[in-house]
Design a protein around this motif. Structure first.
Motif, PDB file in Angstrom:
ATOM      1  N   LEU A 135       0.839  -1.211   0.000  1.00 21.91           N
ATOM      2  CA  LEU A 135       0.000   0.000   0.000  1.00 21.91           C
ATOM      3  C   LEU A 135       0.870   1.256   0.000  1.00 21.91           C
ATOM      4  O   LEU A 135       0.565   2.233  -0.680  1.00 21.91           O
ATOM      5  N   THR A 152      -4.233   8.552 -10.577  1.00 26.07           N
ATOM      6  CA  THR A 152      -5.561   8.754 -11.146  1.00 26.07           C
ATOM      7  C   THR A 152      -6.019   7.549 -11.948  1.00 26.07           C
ATOM      8  O   THR A 152      -7.168   7.110 -11.819  1.00 26.07           O
ATOM      9  N   TRP A 153      -5.122   6.975 -12.738  1.00 28.21           N
ATOM     10  CA  TRP A 153      -5.528   6.004 -13.769  1.00 28.21           C
ATOM     11  C   TRP A 153      -5.176   4.572 -13.444  1.00 28.21           C
ATOM     12  O   TRP A 153      -5.634   3.655 -14.112  1.00 28.21           O
ATOM     13  N   CYS A 154      -4.332   4.332 -12.439  1.00 31.43           N
ATOM     14  CA  CYS A 154      -3.930   2.957 -12.112  1.00 31.43           C
ATOM     15  C   CYS A 154      -4.188   2.595 -10.656  1.00 31.43           C
ATOM     16  O   CYS A 154      -4.755   1.542 -10.363  1.00 31.43           O
ATOM     17  N   HIS A 155      -3.800   3.462  -9.751  1.00 34.18           N
ATOM     18  CA  HIS A 155      -3.870   3.139  -8.328  1.00 34.18           C
ATOM     19  C   HIS A 155      -5.246   2.664  -7.856  1.00 34.18           C
ATOM     20  O   HIS A 155      -5.334   1.788  -6.994  1.00 34.18           O
ATOM     21  N   PRO A 156      -6.344   3.214  -8.410  1.00 35.13           N
ATOM     22  CA  PRO A 156      -7.654   2.712  -7.959  1.00 35.13           C
ATOM     23  C   PRO A 156      -7.879   1.223  -8.223  1.00 35.13           C
ATOM     24  O   PRO A 156      -8.778   0.623  -7.632  1.00 35.13           O
ATOM     25  N   PHE A 157      -7.054   0.601  -9.097  1.00 29.48           N
ATOM     26  CA  PHE A 157      -7.283  -0.800  -9.489  1.00 29.48           C
ATOM     27  C   PHE A 157      -6.322  -1.785  -8.853  1.00 29.48           C
ATOM     28  O   PHE A 157      -6.656  -2.942  -8.644  1.00 29.48           O
ATOM     29  N   THR A 158      -5.094  -1.365  -8.614  1.00 33.42           N
ATOM     30  CA  THR A 158      -4.120  -2.278  -8.018  1.00 33.42           C
ATOM     31  C   THR A 158      -2.890  -1.491  -7.589  1.00 33.42           C
ATOM     32  O   THR A 158      -2.669  -0.368  -8.049  1.00 33.42           O
ATOM     33  N   VAL A 159      -2.095  -2.092  -6.713  1.00 29.93           N
ATOM     34  CA  VAL A 159      -0.802  -1.513  -6.346  1.00 29.93           C
ATOM     35  C   VAL A 159       0.324  -2.536  -6.552  1.00 29.93           C
ATOM     36  O   VAL A 159       1.444  -2.324  -6.124  1.00 29.93           O
ATOM     37  N   LEU A 160       0.008  -3.656  -7.216  1.00 31.37           N
ATOM     38  CA  LEU A 160       0.972  -4.750  -7.337  1.00 31.37           C
ATOM     39  C   LEU A 160       1.655  -4.742  -8.707  1.00 31.37           C
ATOM     40  O   LEU A 160       1.009  -4.997  -9.723  1.00 31.37           O
ATOM     41  N   MET A 196       0.241  -5.083 -12.544  1.00 31.97           N
ATOM     42  CA  MET A 196       0.323  -3.957 -13.489  1.00 31.97           C
ATOM     43  C   MET A 196       1.162  -4.309 -14.703  1.00 31.97           C
ATOM     44  O   MET A 196       0.924  -3.826 -15.793  1.00 31.97           O
TER      45      MET A 196
END
Lengths: 405, 153
Positions: A136, A145-153, A157
């Motif tokens: 996290l 804006t465009w990636c973090h809402p979906f995953t942090v791994l 990605m």
């Protein structure tokens, strides 16, 4: 224009073992340990250091912004010049590139580069899990804006790059698993490696699926630690050693953060390729397939490792599966890759791993790598570091011995 | 291992984040449940994620409407997400992390793809998908997800 560039040597290497946690040392204490080891290895004292470079990636993990200020003071280098560099999991490669230019330019004769990162003092707010807390914290490196809402791994990605490689060239999950097995086999002889047990292809494939095609054992470990390196001008280096390791070339690239790519770049990591091309030109490397005794690269996942062979021009695009099949990248092979065990088995934490890899290749070229020593015939090795949002920051560094062929 | 002592430390940040020059995309998303893209009159590129400025052309972009249908570029079946990640409020794990190309655009967009069965790699490159806009929208990329409408061969 006159060329005033000076030769630069890597003279000191300081490494700490990769561990999931070093609870008995704070970040500046770890940096102190690694810095002291590097200075001792170089045979100099802290007073000999002109400038300190800091390879420090992530504040939220550390619970401390401007950590470099605290580190430098604790090491006894207050009121000397000090510069921090951050570039995702290429932080150490980028910092080394800056430290190299520092000495090459003549601004400094002696530079201490220390990479440090605490990462498992942070916990997931729901479960208290430290690994998830770390994920996290590093997640703020994603496009917020465009990636973090979906995953942090990163294994999620970056999976599309590996999937495209499989579609385009027929690379198989078994070949990716073979790279993970190689990593674990190599880590067996590395006392600083975090995971030291052998695995089979079946065990890798049957481990927990993280993000297809990446299973747990194909993904880099996360841990914490510190590593240091001393860089010196030729004149100073020759006073201390008759066997310096030279920096032949280095490049640190910032790539595109957008996802779309033309067909010819599918299944590839353009930032790594660009860094390799620049570094090789600076080092005068014209045939990278036959230039290196040892490669230490960032296998953030084992799938990414295969793609990286191609970006480092160790083989042509699409041929990395063959390199694995033939065993060319094994410790005893034609181009040994990650005799340390790499990120998948030796360990990983951005900012530290990269400095570790540079030190590791220097030790290999000095033939001081103990049980993980490879056969040095050409006298040259290469380090690749890579990270950030869409595998979009990368550095490539070429080191060589005096008599490199 | 020598002795150590640890203590909890909780520190929370909140943001009211401005989307600056691409605010229109999120306003249209929240208020009208539709996609707009940036279009550069210089190079002709139509992009989602949009950009306010086309660096290559040194031109300001214009807004153009684009359909809510798209083609799958990649579909990554994801089986882990830290418990503290906000996506848990939107989907169950495992989930599909998609990269899609919206029709009439030249760009790739990360987005959720939602499918009932969750059979590994059933959704794949070339599949046609359509956006579903959630009833509750706040101007974020999780306000919508894609569902399959046609499988590629």
């Amino acid at each position: 224009m006159a060329d005033h560039r000076r030769r630069v040597a890597v003279v000191g290497v300081g490494q700490l073992p990769f561990r999931s946690r070093h609870p008995d040392r704070q970040f500046y204490e770890l940096a102190y340990d690694a810095g002291r080891l590097a200075l001792d290895d170089a045979g100099i004292s802290v007073d000999d250091v002109d400038t300190m470079f800091h390879s420090i990636y992530c504040e939220p993990m550390m619970r401390q912004q401007i950590a470099d200020n605290y580190v430098q003071d604790y090491l006894g280098l207050a009121d000397k010049e000090g510069i921090r560099v951050a570039a995702g999991a290429s932080t150490g490669g980028h910092a080394f590139r800056a430290a190299y230019a520092e000495v090459m330019s003549g601004l400094s004769d002696v530079v201490l580069l220390v990479g440090v990162q605490k990462s498992t003092d942070v916990v997931d707010p729901v479960t208290g899990d430290r690994g998830d807390g770390m994920m996290l914290a590093q997640g703020l490196s994603c496009d917020m804006t465009w990636c973090h809402p979906f995953t942090v791994l990163p294994p999620a990605m970056w999976a599309f790059i590996v999937q495209q490689h499989m579609e385009r060239w027929g690379t198989t999950v078994e070949q990716i698993a073979m790279a993970a097995v190689k990593a674990h086999d190599n880590a067996l002889t590395n006392p600083y490696a975090q995971l030291r047990y052998p695995l089979t292809v079946e065990q890798v494939l049957n481990s927990r699926l993280i993000a297809w095609p990446h299973t747990m054992y194909m993904c880099c470990l996360y841990g914490e630690g510190a590593c240091g390196i001393v860089l010196m001008s030729e004149e100073r280096a020759r006073e201390l050693t008759d066997k310096p390791v030279w920096v032949a070339g280095a490049a640190a690239v910032s790539g595109t953060t957008r996802l779309e790519r033309p067909p010819e770049l599918e299944g590839r990591i353009p930032a790594v390729g660009a860094a390799a091309d620049i570094a090789y030109e600076r080092a005068g490397i014209t045939d990278p397939e036959d230039a290196f005794d040892v490669v230490e690269l960032h296998d953030i996942t084992s799938g990414i490792e295969l793609v990286t062979y191609e970006e480092l021009r160790l083989c042509k695009p699409g041929e990395s599966g063959r390199l694995i099949d033939e065993g060319a990248v094994m410790k005893s092979g034609r181009i040994p890759v990650n005799p340390s065990g790499g990120r998948v088995a030796c360990g990983h934490i951005a900012g530290v791993s990269e400095v570790y890899s540079i030190g590791e290749v220097a030790l290999q070229l000095r033939e001081q790598a103990a049980e993980r020593q490879v056969n040095v015939t050409r006298g040259r090795g290469v380090i690749e570091t890579m990270g950030s949002g869409i595998a979009s920051q990368a550095a490539v560094i070429v080191l060589e011995r005096e008599e490199a062929a | 291992m020598s002795e150590f002592f640890e203590a909890p430390y909780k520190y929370t940040l909140e943001y009211a984040y401005s989307y600056g020059g691409i605010s229109r995309f999120f306003a249209e998303l929240r208020d009208n449940a539709r996609f707009v893209a940036s279009h550069c009159p210089g190079c002709g590129k139509t992009l989602v994620p949009p950009v306010a400025d086309c660096a290559g052309c040194r031109r300001e972009t214009e807004w153009v409407p684009v359909p809510s249908t798209a083609t799958v570029v990649s579909a990554t079946y994801c089986y882990h997400l830290p418990a503290g990640h906000p996506l848990h409020q939107k989907v169950d794990i495992p989930y599909i992390l998609g990269i899609v190309q919206l029709d009439e655009t030249d760009s790739w967009l990360m987005a959720l793809i939602v499918e009932e069965d969750m059979i590994l790699n059933n959704v794949k490159r070339g599949d046609r998908v359509e956006a579903v806009f959630r009833a509750e929208r706040e101007g974020k990329v999780t306000d919508f997800y894609f569902v399959p409408i046609e499988q590629s061969k």
